[in-house]
Design an enzyme around this catalytic site. Structure first.
Site, short mmCIF file in Angstrom:
data_model
loop_
_atom_site.label_atom_id
_atom_site.label_comp_id
_atom_site.label_asym_id
_atom_site.label_seq_id
_atom_site.Cartn_x
_atom_site.Cartn_y
_atom_site.Cartn_z
N CYS A 131 0.76 -1.29 0.14
CA CYS A 131 0.06 0.06 0.02
C CYS A 131 0.85 1.26 0.06
CB CYS A 131 -0.72 0.06 1.32
SG CYS A 131 -2.04 1.57 1.45
N CYS A 134 -0.41 4.15 2.24
CA CYS A 134 -0.13 3.80 3.76
C CYS A 134 1.47 3.86 3.92
CB CYS A 134 -0.61 2.35 4.25
SG CYS A 134 -1.89 1.85 3.34
N ASP A 135 2.27 3.44 3.40
CA ASP A 135 3.58 3.34 3.68
C ASP A 135 4.63 4.26 2.80
OD1 ASP A 135 2.84 1.39 5.59
OD2 ASP A 135 2.90 -0.16 4.17
#
Ligand code: NAP
Length: 327
Positions: A131, A134-135
């Site tokens: 992701c 997200c990261d």
């Protein structure tokens, strides 16, 4: 018989459980094959509102589970392999267990496709991610790789150049499946180096608990090349977990369940939430939001069909009252 059965215990399923339990509906949550969903496979979550210092994915999930239990949600381990949705109450089968329910919330999620390498599993959350939203932030100023040749890989490669010093886009073929406009954007981005054709043979970590590079193999010459980098984003697609519902609940061309008018499906009393119906946003907070919607929709449905619920109850009681036939 349950008022609400929730399939899946990720962010969407647990939020649905919290809302349904607080509405006194005593929901049953069937965990599924990946209890806790994708959050349980990640490390720090920094974009879930309410946690200014971030929170570990597994901890966030555990908190949601405790919260649902506190209000009376029941949990069962198991994977749903059969669902009879032809009439209410619905019959849900998970292995040897069969559950009857007046409403059903499907929050079974979508699983990120993985390359299948041993180090990929070991380093998931420690440099390997599925992701970018997200990261990506964790890789500021660092070289990273995106693996894949579809629109997701192109989108992630472009997005990640906001943070990374360099993005290697690695794909197993020289042709891309992605749309031309997405490929053109990647080609025009100076921070992206396209590496094709290249098969990821290994993710290098040498037991340090962090990604140190990737080992690539040319599919025709078998030549090996190592690239030193700090992160690998696997972007080779997702598979919605809908096997038990195929042909029963309407899906789009990619197999995602279709929700309309909130969380409703074409089957009255069946609601959907989270990544099983969302290939676009795929965020913990959007999954949680849709879990809330599904629980509220189920609650409303039960209110509107309270007479039917009473008839289920009396049918159940009268069948329980019939004496067993003599041998
Ligand atoms: P996808 O289109 O199925 O592409 C998956 C890619 O991963 C393919 O290039 C495939 O290679 C590669 N791949 C699959 N398994 C692999 C393996 N084991 N090892 C190495 N490579 C592997 O998936 P997606 O990119 O996630 O897109 C899914 C859908 O969402 C598509 O319809 C896409 O158009 C849409 N989408 C749209 C946008 C947008 O328009 N903004 C953004 C993202 C996604 P091969 O090509 O060799 O098979």
């Amino acid at each position: 018989m349950y008022d609400v059965v929730i399939i899946g215990s990720g962010c969407a399923g647990l939020t649905a459980a919290i809302y349904a339990a607080r509405a006194n509906l005593k929901p049953l949550v069937i965990d599924g094959h990946e209890p806790g969903g994708q959050l349980s496979l990640t490390t720090m979550v920094e974009n879930f509102p309410g946690f200014p210092d971030g929170i570990l994915g597994p901890e966030l999930i555990e908190n949601m589970r405790k919260q649902a239990k506190r209000f009376g949600a029941e949990f069962k381990a198991g994977v749903v392999n059969e669902a009879d949705l032809t009439k209410r109450p619905f019959k849900i089968t998970a292995g040897k267990d069969v559950y009857e329910t007046k409403t059903l919330i499907v929050a079974a999620g979508a699983s990120a496709r993985m390359l299948g390498l041993e180090n990929e599993r070991k380093l998931l959350g420690y440099g390997v991610s599925t992701c970018a939203t997200c990261d990506g932030f964790f890789f500021r100023g660092k070289p990273i790789a995106v693996v894949g040749g579809g629109d997701s890989a192109m989108e992630e490669a472009n997005f990640l150049t906001r943070y990374a010093s360099k993005v290697y886009l690695i794909h197993r073929r020289s042709e891309f499946r992605a749309s031309k406009i997405m490929i053109d954007r990647v080609r025009a981005n100076e921070k992206v180096e396209i590496v094709t054709p290249a098969i990821v043979e290994d993710i290098l970590g040498h037991g340090t608990g962090a990604v140190e590079g990737v080992r690539l193999r040319h599919p025709e010459t078998n030549a090996i090349r190592d690239i030193k980098l700090d992160g690998v984003f696997v972007a080779i697609g997702h598979t919605p977990n809908t096997t038990a519902f195929r042909g029963k609940i309407e899906t789009d061309a990619n197999g995602y369940l279709i929700a309309s008018n909130g969380s409703k499906t074409t089957i009255p009393g069946v609601f959907v939430a989270g990544d099983v119906q969302d290939h676009r946003y795929r965020q913990a907070v959007t999954a949680a939001g849709s879990g809330c919607m599904a629980a509220l929709d189920a609650e409303k449905f039960l209110e509107e069909h309270s007479a039917e619920s009473a008839s289920f109850e009396s049918a159940r009681q009268s069948s329980a009252a019939v004496p067993a036939p003599a041998n």
